[in-house]
Design an enzyme around this catalytic site. Structure first.
Site, short mmCIF file in Angstrom:
data_model
loop_
_atom_site.label_atom_id
_atom_site.label_comp_id
_atom_site.label_asym_id
_atom_site.label_seq_id
_atom_site.Cartn_x
_atom_site.Cartn_y
_atom_site.Cartn_z
CG ASP A 139 66.63 8.55 37.36
OD1 ASP A 139 65.71 9.28 37.76
OD2 ASP A 139 67.83 8.85 37.43
CG HIS B 227 44.90 -14.33 39.46
ND1 HIS B 227 44.10 -13.23 39.30
CD2 HIS B 227 44.42 -15.23 38.57
CE1 HIS B 227 43.18 -13.47 38.37
NE2 HIS B 227 43.36 -14.68 37.91
CG ASP C 126 46.35 -18.60 33.69
OD1 ASP C 126 46.49 -18.11 32.56
OD2 ASP C 126 45.35 -18.41 34.40
CG ASP D 216 43.76 -16.06 29.94
OD1 ASP D 216 44.58 -16.68 30.63
OD2 ASP D 216 42.70 -15.59 30.40
CG HIS E 192 37.86 -19.63 38.77
ND1 HIS E 192 37.57 -20.02 37.48
CD2 HIS E 192 38.79 -20.52 39.22
CE1 HIS E 192 38.30 -21.06 37.16
NE2 HIS E 192 39.05 -21.41 38.20
CG HIS F 164 37.94 -13.83 31.32
ND1 HIS F 164 38.79 -13.34 30.36
CD2 HIS F 164 38.65 -14.78 31.98
CE1 HIS F 164 39.97 -13.95 30.47
NE2 HIS F 164 39.91 -14.84 31.44
CG HIS G 230 40.19 -10.61 33.49
ND1 HIS G 230 40.25 -10.67 34.85
CD2 HIS G 230 40.59 -11.84 33.06
CE1 HIS G 230 40.68 -11.87 35.23
NE2 HIS G 230 40.90 -12.59 34.16
CD GLU H 157 39.60 -18.60 32.91
OE1 GLU H 157 40.47 -18.77 33.78
OE2 GLU H 157 39.45 -17.55 32.27
CE1 TYR I 124 42.47 -23.90 40.30
CE2 TYR I 124 40.08 -23.64 40.48
CZ TYR I 124 41.26 -23.50 39.76
OH TYR I 124 41.23 -22.97 38.49
NE ARG J 31 43.21 -21.08 35.68
CZ ARG J 31 43.87 -20.84 36.81
NH1 ARG J 31 43.42 -21.30 37.96
NH2 ARG J 31 45.00 -20.17 36.80
CD GLU K 41 42.40 -19.14 30.81
OE1 GLU K 41 43.42 -19.25 31.53
OE2 GLU K 41 41.72 -18.10 30.73
N1 GLY Z 1 44.97 -15.44 33.42
C1 GLY Z 1 43.89 -14.91 34.15
C2 GLY Z 1 42.64 -15.60 33.87
O1 GLY Z 1 42.64 -16.69 33.37
O2 GLY Z 1 41.57 -15.08 34.05
MN MN Z 2 41.32 -16.41 31.74
MN MN Z 3 44.33 -17.54 32.45
#
Ligand code: GLY
Ligand code: MN
Ligand code: MN
Length: 433
Positions: A38, A237, A254, A265, A344, A348, A355, A378, A382, A399, A401
């Site tokens: 529920d 992630h 992040d 973000d 990566h 974006h 995204h 970003e 790594y 990272r 960003e």
């Molecule tokens: N937080 C996901 C990214 O930076 O794309």
């Molecule tokens: Mn991002």
């Molecule tokens: Mn991010």
């Protein structure tokens, strides 16, 4: 609703302006999703539907046609249900609250869809929305006559092709909301830098970030908060967050809040004990240099691909300087030798979705940035424990960003209220109480 009804009306008018005569557009709200018997997952409205209505209840459907008042189908008022699951706007208040002229209860949906399709020769809905697709498909199945059914089925068009172009460029009102999302998100990261302690779990640190978001009025995170200590930062992630943070390690956060539906973000990486080690600082300086160079390329006429290539050049040169890679810069870029350490993209689109929808390429060529587009920048590095890098660099993930709106002359950083300069981070963490 943080934006007035006329903003949503203008957006609907813009969609209708792109519909040919005889076309019908259907955009459905999301339905609730069961988490456990529920108990449902926290409800988050479909971004396309939110963009066109500002309405955040589940199950509703928007129907747009030329020459017909905009029509919203909503859950009916139901005092017995509302005692359990909360207040509903109901059809009677749609016009006064949302400015949508024609409202109906959900039990009229099938008849309204059939009526809309009766004279239509084209049906547009976002193909990536499961509920819009199901409702349209169900309506096609109810159409009488094989010929007529085939005619409609062969005139289905993805509304995302136009709607997502509209969403890709933000209006001044949207940028104000995103500026606020950036500010609240940055404060959450500041709280983490101030309150982190060795021995805390990654999840406890996430709760500090999210507590700050909520105390600043944000109802939700924009995506699951990532907090990775030590080598966990190399999992892009990483949402497990079950390890304890160790003095001597870096921690990567992040995290972004949602404000008026719009996402922040931000990523920051900082030392758990407040001081970078030599190896951490060497890698950090490279990532920061890559981010600075990429940010300088965020301006009208350039592209996300262009600033990605800029970041790759700086990161790869840095990897060569630290002897993590060997050979020439040109060869290392040509053979993508950086990929084990940077796998990566550098940015974006950002908006109602983290995204965000929109288009990155047109016929294989990158789409040029234009004023009003919001993007992230970003870069990261790594260095896994299992890599071939010199031992001192292994187990470090970094990272950085930021969220950036393209302006007529360049860009504005929306997430700049939290430091990324390593000296500034150390000073801030030293001075914390
Ligand atoms: N937080 C996901 C990214 O930076 O794309
Ligand atoms: Mn991002
Ligand atoms: Mn991010």
């Amino acid at each position: 609703m943080l934006l007035p009804p006329y903003v949503f009306e203008n957006r609907r008018d813009r969609v209708k302006a792109s519909l040919p005569d005889g076309a019908v557009a259907i955009v459905a709200a999301h339905a609730e999703v069961v988490r456990s018997r529920d108990s449902d997952y926290p409800f988050r409205q479909s971004s396309d539907f939110w963009y066109l209505t500002g309405f955040t209840e589940p199950d509703a459907v928007l129907i747009l046609q030329h020459g017909v008042p905009d029509r919203l189908v909503v859950r009916p008022n139901d005092p017995a249900a509302e005692v359990w699951t909360g207040r509903r706007l109901g059809p009677e208040r749609v016009r006064s609250r949302l400015g949508i002229p024609d409202a109906h209860p959900l039990n009229a949906l099938d008849a309204l869809m059939d009526e809309a399709l009766a004279n239509a020769d084209r049906v547009e809905y976002p193909f990536d929305c499961i509920r819009s697709t199901r409702l349209a498909e169900a309506a096609f199945q109810r159409v009488r006559g094989q010929g007529r059914k085939r005619q409609l089925l062969s005139h289905r068009v993805d509304l995302g092709l136009t709607l997502h172009r509209h969403r890709q460029v933000k209006s001044p009102e949207e940028i104000d909301l995103m500026r606020k999302a950036g500010q609240i998100s940055a404060r959450g990261h500041l709280a983490a830098m101030r309150q982190v302690e060795p021995g805390m779990t990654e999840d406890q640190l996430a709760s500090i970030v999210e507590h700050s978001f909520r105390m600043d009025g944000s109802p939700s995170v924009a995506y699951q908060t990532i907090v990775g200590g030590g080598e966990n930062a190399c999992i892009l992630h990483y949402v497990d967050r079950s390890d304890r943070l160790r003095s001597g390690d870096l921690v990567l956060i992040d995290a972004g809040c949602e404000w008026g539906g719009y996402a922040g973000d931000i990523t920051r990486t900082f030392p758990v004990n407040g001081q970078f080690s030599g190896a951490q600082r060497e890698l950090y300086d490279i990532v920061l240099a890559a981010q600075t160079a990429a940010l300088a390329d965020v301006r009208p006429g350039l592209s996300i691909r262009a600033y990605h290539e800029t970041a790759i050049r700086v990161l790869t040169q840095g990897l060569l300087d630290l002897k993590i890679l060997t050979g020439t810069l040109a060869d290392a870029i040509e053979t993508k030798a950086y990929l084990p350490y940077y796998m990566h993209g550098t940015g974006h689109l950002l908006g109602l979705d983290v995204h965000d929808v929109g288009f990155y390429e047109d016929n294989g060529s990158p789409i040029a940035l234009q004023p009003g587009m919001v993007v992230t920048v970003e870069p990261g590095l790594y260095i896994s424990q299992h890599s071939d890098a010199p031992a001192r660099y292994r187990g470090i993930g970094i990272r950085i960003e930021d969220d950036v709106v393209v302006t007529t002359t360049g860009h504005e950083v929306l997430s700049g209220d939290v430091p990324k300069d390593p000296d500034a981070i150390e000073v801030l963490m030293k001075d914390r109480c």
